[in-house]
Design a protein around this motif. Structure first.
Motif, PDB file in Angstrom:
ATOM      1  N   ARG A 119       0.822  -1.205   0.000  1.00 47.93           N
ATOM      2  CA  ARG A 119       0.000   0.000   0.000  1.00 47.93           C
ATOM      3  C   ARG A 119       0.858   1.258   0.000  1.00 47.93           C
ATOM      4  O   ARG A 119       0.559   2.224  -0.694  1.00 47.93           O
ATOM      5  CB  ARG A 119      -0.927  -0.015   1.208  1.00 47.93           C
ATOM      6  N   ARG A 120       1.938   1.245   0.767  1.00 44.65           N
ATOM      7  CA  ARG A 120       2.798   2.428   0.823  1.00 44.65           C
ATOM      8  C   ARG A 120       3.456   2.706  -0.529  1.00 44.65           C
ATOM      9  O   ARG A 120       3.572   3.855  -0.953  1.00 44.65           O
ATOM     10  CB  ARG A 120       3.857   2.247   1.905  1.00 44.65           C
ATOM     11  N   LEU A 121       3.894   1.643  -1.215  1.00 40.45           N
ATOM     12  CA  LEU A 121       4.496   1.825  -2.532  1.00 40.45           C
ATOM     13  C   LEU A 121       3.467   2.348  -3.530  1.00 40.45           C
ATOM     14  O   LEU A 121       3.772   3.226  -4.351  1.00 40.45           O
ATOM     15  CB  LEU A 121       5.081   0.505  -3.021  1.00 40.45           C
ATOM     16  N   ALA A 122       2.246   1.810  -3.460  1.00 35.89           N
ATOM     17  CA  ALA A 122       1.196   2.267  -4.370  1.00 35.89           C
ATOM     18  C   ALA A 122       0.861   3.733  -4.133  1.00 35.89           C
ATOM     19  O   ALA A 122       0.639   4.492  -5.082  1.00 35.89           O
ATOM     20  CB  ALA A 122      -0.049   1.398  -4.194  1.00 35.89           C
ATOM     21  N   ARG A 123       0.848   4.165  -2.881  1.00 34.25           N
ATOM     22  CA  ARG A 123       0.576   5.575  -2.591  1.00 34.25           C
ATOM     23  C   ARG A 123       1.693   6.465  -3.129  1.00 34.25           C
ATOM     24  O   ARG A 123       1.434   7.563  -3.634  1.00 34.25           O
ATOM     25  CB  ARG A 123       0.432   5.779  -1.080  1.00 34.25           C
ATOM     26  N   ALA A 124       2.926   6.000  -3.021  1.00 34.01           N
ATOM     27  CA  ALA A 124       4.046   6.791  -3.533  1.00 34.01           C
ATOM     28  C   ALA A 124       3.985   6.906  -5.054  1.00 34.01           C
ATOM     29  O   ALA A 124       4.223   7.984  -5.624  1.00 34.01           O
ATOM     30  CB  ALA A 124       5.365   6.175  -3.090  1.00 34.01           C
ATOM     31  N   LEU A 125       3.665   5.802  -5.732  1.00 34.90           N
ATOM     32  CA  LEU A 125       3.596   5.832  -7.189  1.00 34.90           C
ATOM     33  C   LEU A 125       2.416   6.671  -7.675  1.00 34.90           C
ATOM     34  O   LEU A 125       2.473   7.257  -8.759  1.00 34.90           O
ATOM     35  CB  LEU A 125       3.479   4.401  -7.732  1.00 34.90           C
ATOM     36  N   ALA A 126       1.346   6.744  -6.874  1.00 38.24           N
ATOM     37  CA  ALA A 126       0.151   7.473  -7.299  1.00 38.24           C
ATOM     38  C   ALA A 126       0.385   8.971  -7.400  1.00 38.24           C
ATOM     39  O   ALA A 126      -0.318   9.660  -8.149  1.00 38.24           O
ATOM     40  CB  ALA A 126      -1.010   7.191  -6.345  1.00 38.24           C
ATOM     41  N   ILE A 127       1.362   9.487  -6.673  1.00 39.59           N
ATOM     42  CA  ILE A 127       1.606  10.936  -6.688  1.00 39.59           C
ATOM     43  C   ILE A 127       2.775  11.327  -7.589  1.00 39.59           C
ATOM     44  O   ILE A 127       3.181  12.486  -7.590  1.00 39.59           O
ATOM     45  CB  ILE A 127       1.855  11.464  -5.261  1.00 39.59           C
ATOM     46  N   PRO A 129       2.891  11.700 -10.940  1.00 38.10           N
ATOM     47  CA  PRO A 129       2.571  12.779 -11.893  1.00 38.10           C
ATOM     48  C   PRO A 129       2.509  14.159 -11.253  1.00 38.10           C
ATOM     49  O   PRO A 129       2.743  15.170 -11.925  1.00 38.10           O
ATOM     50  CB  PRO A 129       1.195  12.366 -12.438  1.00 38.10           C
ATOM     51  N   TRP A 130       2.206  14.217  -9.969  1.00 41.64           N
ATOM     52  CA  TRP A 130       2.120  15.495  -9.263  1.00 41.64           C
ATOM     53  C   TRP A 130       3.495  16.159  -9.162  1.00 41.64           C
ATOM     54  O   TRP A 130       3.594  17.387  -9.144  1.00 41.64           O
ATOM     55  CB  TRP A 130       1.538  15.262  -7.881  1.00 41.64           C
ATOM     56  N   ALA A 131       4.550  15.340  -9.121  1.00 40.50           N
ATOM     57  CA  ALA A 131       5.902  15.881  -8.976  1.00 40.50           C
ATOM     58  C   ALA A 131       6.503  16.336 -10.300  1.00 40.50           C
ATOM     59  O   ALA A 131       7.583  16.925 -10.315  1.00 40.50           O
ATOM     60  CB  ALA A 131       6.818  14.831  -8.340  1.00 40.50           C
ATOM     61  N   MET A 132       5.811  16.082 -11.402  1.00 37.76           N
ATOM     62  CA  MET A 132       6.344  16.431 -12.719  1.00 37.76           C
ATOM     63  C   MET A 132       5.818  17.791 -13.155  1.00 37.76           C
ATOM     64  O   MET A 132       4.620  18.067 -13.050  1.00 37.76           O
ATOM     65  CB  MET A 132       5.945  15.357 -13.743  1.00 37.76           C
ATOM     66  N   PRO A 133       6.690  18.683 -13.648  1.00 39.80           N
ATOM     67  CA  PRO A 133       6.215  19.974 -14.178  1.00 39.80           C
ATOM     68  C   PRO A 133       5.291  19.767 -15.365  1.00 39.80           C
ATOM     69  O   PRO A 133       5.388  18.771 -16.098  1.00 39.80           O
ATOM     70  CB  PRO A 133       7.509  20.682 -14.587  1.00 39.80           C
ATOM     71  N   GLU A 134       4.385  20.728 -15.564  1.00 38.86           N
ATOM     72  CA  GLU A 134       3.411  20.600 -16.647  1.00 38.86           C
ATOM     73  C   GLU A 134       4.096  20.570 -18.016  1.00 38.86           C
ATOM     74  O   GLU A 134       3.612  19.899 -18.935  1.00 38.86           O
ATOM     75  CB  GLU A 134       2.416  21.747 -16.592  1.00 38.86           C
ATOM     76  N   VAL A 135       5.201  21.280 -18.148  1.00 38.82           N
ATOM     77  CA  VAL A 135       5.916  21.262 -19.435  1.00 38.82           C
ATOM     78  C   VAL A 135       6.448  19.869 -19.727  1.00 38.82           C
ATOM     79  O   VAL A 135       6.339  19.365 -20.859  1.00 38.82           O
ATOM     80  CB  VAL A 135       7.057  22.297 -19.412  1.00 38.82           C
ATOM     81  N   VAL A 137       5.237  17.053 -18.523  1.00 33.92           N
ATOM     82  CA  VAL A 137       4.074  16.210 -18.792  1.00 33.92           C
ATOM     83  C   VAL A 137       3.611  16.393 -20.239  1.00 33.92           C
ATOM     84  O   VAL A 137       3.300  15.419 -20.942  1.00 33.92           O
ATOM     85  CB  VAL A 137       2.941  16.540 -17.807  1.00 33.92           C
ATOM     86  N   GLY A 138       3.564  17.648 -20.693  1.00 29.45           N
ATOM     87  CA  GLY A 138       3.138  17.896 -22.063  1.00 29.45           C
ATOM     88  C   GLY A 138       4.068  17.273 -23.089  1.00 29.45           C
ATOM     89  O   GLY A 138       3.614  16.661 -24.065  1.00 29.45           O
ATOM     90  N   ILE A 139       5.376  17.399 -22.884  1.00 30.84           N
ATOM     91  CA  ILE A 139       6.331  16.800 -23.821  1.00 30.84           C
ATOM     92  C   ILE A 139       6.224  15.277 -23.812  1.00 30.84           C
ATOM     93  O   ILE A 139       6.262  14.624 -24.872  1.00 30.84           O
ATOM     94  CB  ILE A 139       7.760  17.246 -23.458  1.00 30.84           C
ATOM     95  N   MET A 140       6.059  14.696 -22.629  1.00 32.55           N
ATOM     96  CA  MET A 140       5.954  13.242 -22.528  1.00 32.55           C
ATOM     97  C   MET A 140       4.719  12.725 -23.273  1.00 32.55           C
ATOM     98  O   MET A 140       4.796  11.740 -24.025  1.00 32.55           O
ATOM     99  CB  MET A 140       5.890  12.842 -21.056  1.00 32.55           C
ATOM    100  N   TRP A 141       3.592  13.396 -23.097  1.00 32.68           N
ATOM    101  CA  TRP A 141       2.372  12.938 -23.757  1.00 32.68           C
ATOM    102  C   TRP A 141       2.377  13.249 -25.252  1.00 32.68           C
ATOM    103  O   TRP A 141       1.699  12.558 -26.025  1.00 32.68           O
ATOM    104  CB  TRP A 141       1.153  13.552 -23.090  1.00 32.68           C
ATOM    105  N   ARG A 142       3.117  14.231 -25.687  1.00 32.69           N
ATOM    106  CA  ARG A 142       3.275  14.424 -27.123  1.00 32.69           C
ATOM    107  C   ARG A 142       4.007  13.241 -27.744  1.00 32.69           C
ATOM    108  O   ARG A 142       3.703  12.831 -28.877  1.00 32.69           O
ATOM    109  CB  ARG A 142       4.046  15.717 -27.393  1.00 32.69           C
ATOM    110  N   LEU A 143       4.968  12.700 -27.018  1.00 31.59           N
ATOM    111  CA  LEU A 143       5.640  11.491 -27.498  1.00 31.59           C
ATOM    112  C   LEU A 143       4.706  10.292 -27.495  1.00 31.59           C
ATOM    113  O   LEU A 143       4.762   9.431 -28.383  1.00 31.59           O
ATOM    114  CB  LEU A 143       6.868  11.211 -26.631  1.00 31.59           C
ATOM    115  N   VAL A 183      -6.711  15.008 -17.165  1.00 32.69           N
ATOM    116  CA  VAL A 183      -7.199  14.112 -16.097  1.00 32.69           C
ATOM    117  C   VAL A 183      -6.030  13.393 -15.446  1.00 32.69           C
ATOM    118  O   VAL A 183      -5.940  13.290 -14.219  1.00 32.69           O
ATOM    119  CB  VAL A 183      -8.223  13.113 -16.681  1.00 32.69           C
ATOM    120  N   TRP A 184      -5.111  12.877 -16.259  1.00 34.12           N
ATOM    121  CA  TRP A 184      -3.966  12.147 -15.720  1.00 34.12           C
ATOM    122  C   TRP A 184      -3.068  13.041 -14.879  1.00 34.12           C
ATOM    123  O   TRP A 184      -2.598  12.645 -13.817  1.00 34.12           O
ATOM    124  CB  TRP A 184      -3.171  11.547 -16.878  1.00 34.12           C
TER     125      TRP A 184
END
Length: 311
Positions: A119-127, A129-135, A137-143, A183-184
């Motif tokens: 559970r602790r690992l799942a909680r850490a992985l769930a956040i 995307p929150w630690a990634m800058p929006e720029v 995130v945008g470049i990653m999803w463009r790929l 959403v992601w």
């Protein structure tokens, strides 16, 4: 006589206590000033400057004179079909991101609140995307959405479902594709807020309801949701405000294209100000957006106060 005088002499008054909530002295404002100063300089000041700028014809360039034109920018804005189209797209974006985001975050929070393995690992992985800058995130999803080498199209080809579609360049798929990214990207903070609300729910109430034979849905409806409702309303209102003011993610993904299908209001205002140099007109757009957000916030607060009075 002396003894009698001592007895009849009124007792000295006790010092008057200060009213609760009053500052101890006038110098108390100096203690609050360090906290208020950044708000005044970084928030209130630019807001007031933007409101004043909306009533002028300010343009880019040092040689361009600035004149006071009253409400002319707002009058032009009422007849600007491109702005209202971007406003409609912004509402579709805000609702299309906020609603699925809340539903997915609620399910994920309920899952992470259970006593499951790792559970602790799942909680850490769930956040993450929150630690990634929006720029980023945008470049990653463009790929991910890339026409030829994107993960999505490669997966569709492997499954025999076609592939090679330009997800961000098609008029029919650009906005839904951007909404998926929104959403992601916003899922972690909603999940964390709902998870915090779930952990504050008394466990003895769940145990009592389970002993009475209540099923999972009945326990959620009668025990979990009433305790989670204030947190859910607050995070939903904040998400809606953030999504109305979204800029960086969509700017990196599509820059408002194709054909303006993903041109959110903030993108439209940005183009008017920094591409065409119409600072006064762009400031008027910003004032309209601030007014819309203020109305939504006032409606939310009124609903909260009305709900509190009913309880």
């Amino acid at each position: 006589m002396t003894a009698v005088a001592d007895v009849t002499r009124p007792a000295p008054r006790a010092p008057r206590s200060r009213r609760p909530g009053r500052p101890l002295d006038r110098g108390g404002w100096f203690l609050v000033l360090p906290a208020l100063l950044p708000i005044l300089v970084l928030s209130v000041g630019p807001l007031l400057h933007g409101i004043l700028l909306a009533f002028t014809d300010a343009q880019s360039g040092r040689a361009a004179p600035t004149r006071w034109i009253g409400a002319l920018n707002f009058r032009d804005l009422l007849h600007d079909t491109l702005f209202w189209e971007s406003f409609r797209i912004g509402l579709v974006w805000a609702v299309g991101v906020t609603v699925p985001q809340f539903l997915l975050a609620l399910g994920l929070a309920l899952l992470l609140n259970q006593d499951v393995a790792l559970r602790r690992l799942a909680r850490a992985l769930a956040i993450v995307p929150w630690a990634m800058p929006e720029v980023v995130v945008g470049i990653m999803w463009r790929l991910v959405y890339h026409t030829d080498a994107g993960v999505l199209n490669e997966t569709l080809r492997d499954l025999g479902l076609g592939g090679g579609r330009d997800w961000l360049g098609s008029l029919s798929t650009a906005l839904p594709a951007v909404i998926v990214v929104g959403v992601w990207a916003g899922l972690p903070q909603t999940t964390v807020a709902l998870l915090a609300g779930l952990q504050n729910t008394p466990r003895d109430l769940h145990e009592a309801a389970a002993l009475d034979g209540a099923g999972a849905w009945r326990r959620f409806h009668a025990v979990t949701w009433p305790a989670l409702r204030p947190v859910a309303l607050a995070i939903t209102a904040l998400n809606l405000i953030w999504n109305v003011n979204a800029f960086a993610l969509v700017y990196v993904l599509t820059n408002g294209g194709p054909g303006g299908r993903t041109r959110l209001p903030m993108l439209f205002a940005y183009e008017e100000a920094f591409r065409y140099g119409q600072f006064g007109y762009a400031a008027a757009m910003g004032c309209v957006l601030v007014a819309v957000v203020a109305v939504c916030l006032a409606a939310f607060l009124a609903g909260r106060l009305r709900g509190g009075e009913e309880r």
